[in-house]
Motif scaffolding. Structure first.
Motif, PDB file in Angstrom:
ATOM      1  N   ALA A 120       0.845  -1.321  -0.003  1.00 53.21           N
ATOM      2  CA  ALA A 120      -0.042   0.024   0.106  1.00 53.21           C
ATOM      3  C   ALA A 120       1.082   1.198   0.044  1.00 53.21           C
ATOM      4  N   ARG A 121       0.198   2.257  -0.551  1.00 51.56           N
ATOM      5  CA  ARG A 121       0.894   3.706  -0.325  1.00 51.56           C
ATOM      6  C   ARG A 121       0.244   4.456   0.562  1.00 51.56           C
ATOM      7  N   GLY A 122       1.063   5.453   1.429  1.00 51.21           N
ATOM      8  CA  GLY A 122       0.338   6.042   2.485  1.00 51.21           C
ATOM      9  C   GLY A 122       1.220   7.388   2.796  1.00 51.21           C
ATOM     10  N   THR A 123       0.571   8.384   3.345  1.00 49.90           N
ATOM     11  CA  THR A 123       1.295   9.489   3.867  1.00 49.90           C
ATOM     12  C   THR A 123       1.817   9.493   5.152  1.00 49.90           C
ATOM     13  N   LEU A 124       1.680   8.322   6.027  1.00 49.05           N
ATOM     14  CA  LEU A 124       2.012   8.509   7.327  1.00 49.05           C
ATOM     15  C   LEU A 124       2.634   7.007   7.544  1.00 49.05           C
ATOM     16  N   VAL A 125       3.661   6.753   8.154  1.00 51.31           N
ATOM     17  CA  VAL A 125       4.260   5.378   8.533  1.00 51.31           C
ATOM     18  C   VAL A 125       3.157   4.632   9.464  1.00 51.31           C
ATOM     19  N   ALA A 126       2.827   3.452   9.118  1.00 42.72           N
ATOM     20  CA  ALA A 126       2.063   2.610  10.259  1.00 42.72           C
ATOM     21  C   ALA A 126       0.857   2.976  10.487  1.00 42.72           C
TER      22      ALA A 126
ATOM     23  N   PRO B 193      -2.599   2.711   8.623  1.00 44.38           N
ATOM     24  CA  PRO B 193      -3.684   2.273   7.413  1.00 44.38           C
ATOM     25  C   PRO B 193      -4.523   3.402   7.193  1.00 44.38           C
ATOM     26  N   ASP B 194      -5.265   4.216   8.092  1.00 45.88           N
ATOM     27  CA  ASP B 194      -5.858   5.106   7.784  1.00 45.88           C
ATOM     28  C   ASP B 194      -5.422   6.265   6.723  1.00 45.88           C
TER      29      ASP B 194
END
Length: 122
Positions: free
Chosen positions: A98-104, A106-107
């Motif tokens: 997945a790609r995210g803007t925050l580490v760890a 999932p939201d």
């Protein structure tokens, strides 16, 4: 629109190494404030974040899995990989990238792969 796809063996023997690759399409992995994560869903622990990497190769690992996990990225191929060593049947589950803007978090993840089932069994 960024899309992610996991690939790798669906069956791994106990004590061996689980190896998965996530291929990114529709966008670049070279992006500020974007973290590329591995997450799993197991019967025993539910949804669990495993670790993440960014395009500068900065690494972030779950403390509970850190000693068995390696994540790498080949930005030119738009791929990042997961290796989980010394697997046991408790590592059986569905693995996601997945790609995210925050580490760890999932939201904060705005793009997910469909997931791939990995079974640890002899």
């Amino acid at each position: 629109q960024v899309q992610l796809q996991e690939s790798g063996p669906g069956l791994v023997e106990p004590s061996q190494t689980l190896s998965l690759t996530c291929t990114v399409s529709g966008g670049s992995v070279i992006s500020n404030y974007k973290y590329w994560s591995w997450i799993r869903q197991t019967p025993g622990k539910g949804l669990e974040w495993i670790g993440a990497i960014d395009y500068t190769d900065s690494l972030y690992y779950s403390p509970s899995l850190k000693n068995r996990t390696s994540i790498t990225m080949v930005a030119t191929k738009k791929q990042f990989t997961l290796q989980l060593r010394f697997v046991t049947p408790e590592d059986t589950g569905v693995y996601y990238c997945a790609r995210g803007t925050l580490v760890a978090r999932p939201d904060s993840f705005d793009a997910w792969g469909p997931g791939t089932q990995v079974t640890v069994s002899s």
